[in-house]
Design a protein around this motif. Sequence first.
Motif, short mmCIF file in Angstrom:
data_model
loop_
_atom_site.label_atom_id
_atom_site.label_comp_id
_atom_site.label_asym_id
_atom_site.label_seq_id
_atom_site.Cartn_x
_atom_site.Cartn_y
_atom_site.Cartn_z
N GLN A 100 -24.03 -9.48 -32.48
CA GLN A 100 -23.76 -10.54 -32.39
C GLN A 100 -22.09 -11.38 -32.60
O GLN A 100 -22.28 -13.16 -32.40
CB GLN A 100 -24.35 -10.85 -34.02
CG GLN A 100 -25.28 -11.11 -34.20
CD GLN A 100 -26.13 -10.94 -35.47
OE1 GLN A 100 -25.14 -11.32 -36.41
NE2 GLN A 100 -27.19 -10.17 -35.86
N ILE A 101 -20.97 -10.71 -32.54
CA ILE A 101 -19.78 -11.26 -32.71
C ILE A 101 -19.66 -11.71 -31.69
O ILE A 101 -18.10 -12.29 -31.08
CB ILE A 101 -18.99 -10.26 -33.41
CG1 ILE A 101 -19.25 -10.75 -35.02
CG2 ILE A 101 -17.20 -10.25 -33.25
CD1 ILE A 101 -18.78 -9.24 -35.94
N TYR A 102 -19.64 -10.61 -30.05
CA TYR A 102 -19.07 -10.40 -29.18
C TYR A 102 -19.86 -11.03 -28.02
O TYR A 102 -21.28 -10.74 -28.18
CB TYR A 102 -19.04 -8.87 -28.51
CG TYR A 102 -17.43 -9.57 -29.53
CD1 TYR A 102 -15.88 -9.18 -29.15
CD2 TYR A 102 -17.66 -8.02 -30.90
CE1 TYR A 102 -15.17 -8.53 -29.06
CE2 TYR A 102 -16.62 -7.83 -31.37
CZ TYR A 102 -15.65 -7.97 -30.71
OH TYR A 102 -14.12 -7.71 -31.62
N ASN A 103 -19.50 -11.54 -27.01
CA ASN A 103 -20.71 -12.11 -25.64
C ASN A 103 -21.49 -11.08 -24.89
O ASN A 103 -21.97 -10.67 -24.82
CB ASN A 103 -19.76 -12.74 -24.73
CG ASN A 103 -19.55 -14.09 -25.41
OD1 ASN A 103 -17.97 -14.45 -25.69
ND2 ASN A 103 -20.09 -15.40 -25.82
N VAL A 104 -19.89 -9.72 -24.80
CA VAL A 104 -20.10 -8.34 -23.88
C VAL A 104 -20.13 -7.24 -25.08
O VAL A 104 -18.86 -7.09 -25.26
CB VAL A 104 -19.90 -8.74 -22.60
CG1 VAL A 104 -19.93 -7.30 -22.20
CG2 VAL A 104 -20.04 -9.67 -21.85
N VAL A 105 -20.71 -6.65 -24.99
CA VAL A 105 -21.18 -5.31 -25.80
C VAL A 105 -20.94 -4.11 -24.27
O VAL A 105 -21.68 -3.69 -23.95
CB VAL A 105 -21.19 -5.24 -26.99
CG1 VAL A 105 -20.78 -3.13 -27.73
CG2 VAL A 105 -21.42 -6.28 -27.98
N VAL A 106 -19.99 -2.98 -24.94
CA VAL A 106 -19.28 -2.36 -23.76
C VAL A 106 -19.86 -1.04 -24.86
O VAL A 106 -18.71 -0.73 -25.41
CB VAL A 106 -18.87 -2.36 -23.03
CG1 VAL A 106 -19.02 -0.73 -21.50
CG2 VAL A 106 -18.36 -3.44 -21.88
N LEU A 107 -20.99 -0.27 -24.28
CA LEU A 107 -20.62 1.10 -25.37
C LEU A 107 -20.04 2.02 -24.25
O LEU A 107 -20.75 2.31 -23.10
CB LEU A 107 -22.00 1.57 -25.90
CG LEU A 107 -22.76 0.86 -26.16
CD1 LEU A 107 -24.36 0.89 -26.59
CD2 LEU A 107 -21.89 0.30 -27.97
N ALA A 108 -18.81 2.90 -24.80
CA ALA A 108 -18.49 4.12 -24.25
C ALA A 108 -17.91 4.98 -24.83
O ALA A 108 -16.51 5.75 -24.54
CB ALA A 108 -17.16 3.62 -22.73
N TYR A 109 -18.66 5.26 -25.72
CA TYR A 109 -18.94 6.61 -27.04
C TYR A 109 -18.87 7.85 -26.60
O TYR A 109 -17.73 8.67 -27.76
CB TYR A 109 -18.42 6.30 -27.95
CG TYR A 109 -20.09 6.06 -28.57
CD1 TYR A 109 -21.11 6.98 -28.36
CD2 TYR A 109 -20.93 4.83 -28.05
CE1 TYR A 109 -22.23 7.45 -28.83
CE2 TYR A 109 -22.53 4.63 -28.45
CZ TYR A 109 -22.93 6.12 -28.69
OH TYR A 109 -24.40 5.48 -28.78
#
Length: 477
Positions: A100-109
């Motif tokens: 909701q906060i970001y346009n793009v979320v990239v998961l790299a954990y």
Amino acid sequence: MIARKFSSAAMRSLRVCVVGSGPAGFYTAEKMLKAHEGAEVDIIDRLPTPFGLVRSGVAPDHPETKIVINQFSRVAHNERCSFFGNVTVGSSISLSELRQIYNVVVLAYGAESDRAFGIPGEDLNGVLSAREFVWWYNGHPDFSNLSPDLKSTDTAIVLGQGNVALDVARILLRPTTELAVTDIASHAMAALKESSIRKVYLVGRRGPVQAACTAKELREILAIKDLYVNIKEADLLQTPADEEEMKNNRIRRRVFELLSKASSSGARHSDPGQRELHFTFFRKPEKFIESNDRSGHVAGVNFEKTTLQGSADSGYQVAVGTGQYEDINCGLVLKSIGYKSIPVDGLPFDHSKGVVPNIRGRVVSSSDVVQPEAGLYVCGWLKRGPTGIIATNLYDAEETVASISEDIEQSGLTSVFASTKPGRNGLQQLLESRNVNVVTFNDWEKIDSEEKRLGSLKGKPREKLTTWNDLLEITSK
């Protein structure tokens, strides 16, 4: 090249969050900053220290591999990039809130768990994963209290023959005088100095042609001073299928050549007190044996002998049991059969493969559904599984960022990319409202400076702070 088309107001307000500050996360941030001028990129990590496995996974006697930290630090210093340490997706903030906060979320954990054999005795004391052991000697704050027992036995068995398996074997066998000048954690250094382990078995279910390590790692462990190396000549006999595998794989051919040379050049018997490395092939663990003297503690491993099945045409040979068994006694077992990623709430996950279903980094709701989750991407081990070297994540990040750029270019005005998102300000406000003690990159530099100062007093590159309290206390000064 697509990136240069993005100079609109929408692109200047592009808000990107990268979850995980290891190589995959930093390479993704770097590529996003270059591809989209004006985009803001925030990197969050559950640890107060950045760099992921470069800090907690790379062996302390491999300082050259850690030089990439300099490149990642330059990314973090970019005015459009911020680091949020000590922030956990799931407890500090949810994935749905990030979206909701970001346009793009990239998961790299990455991968913070382990594969299991699922055989009897796996929960005995003295049976550890290689990941736990690596994090212990590298000063990971979650494992500073691991305390593996290195004094009650002279024998350790490492299950697996990949680079991580060779790393842990090398740390157990290398002279402590050589390790003392590295950034190895002080608690590990103290334990290794008092270690009784003199014999390490590196056990693989297939043969020397299929050993999963690289020539560089193998060459390094074979070069340990005064080390007796034992490889059975019978294990080095090649089949036509082996020869075909080596013909098609230069790395496997070079590894086999090094093992053959070590076998032919080694002494037939070890000298009293000499440290020993035994490469044991064609064995798969059947069960872990409990000690008669120490209840609940491992005393050995029962192995089934294996043989390979498969043709030269298929290019892949599988280990199958022969019905013959043998025991190898030991007091410590390190399982090095692979790391495993874990899901977070709201994230599609393929539990059998241990990865997030994706198409070129675009997260899809399942392997059977090709409809991407808008604005949600994945990179690194979470994307492809725990394989490759640090540089592999660079190519992985390039692919994921290319997918993001394509999606932005093809999106409409009502898409997730075009909407105005609060980004960094929204994240800060939410974390403040929850009293999350955020560690910034400036805070990390305080930790970095203190570790180097303490290390200089001992002739080391750094003396790692290894507890959560110590790490967070420095940031508050």
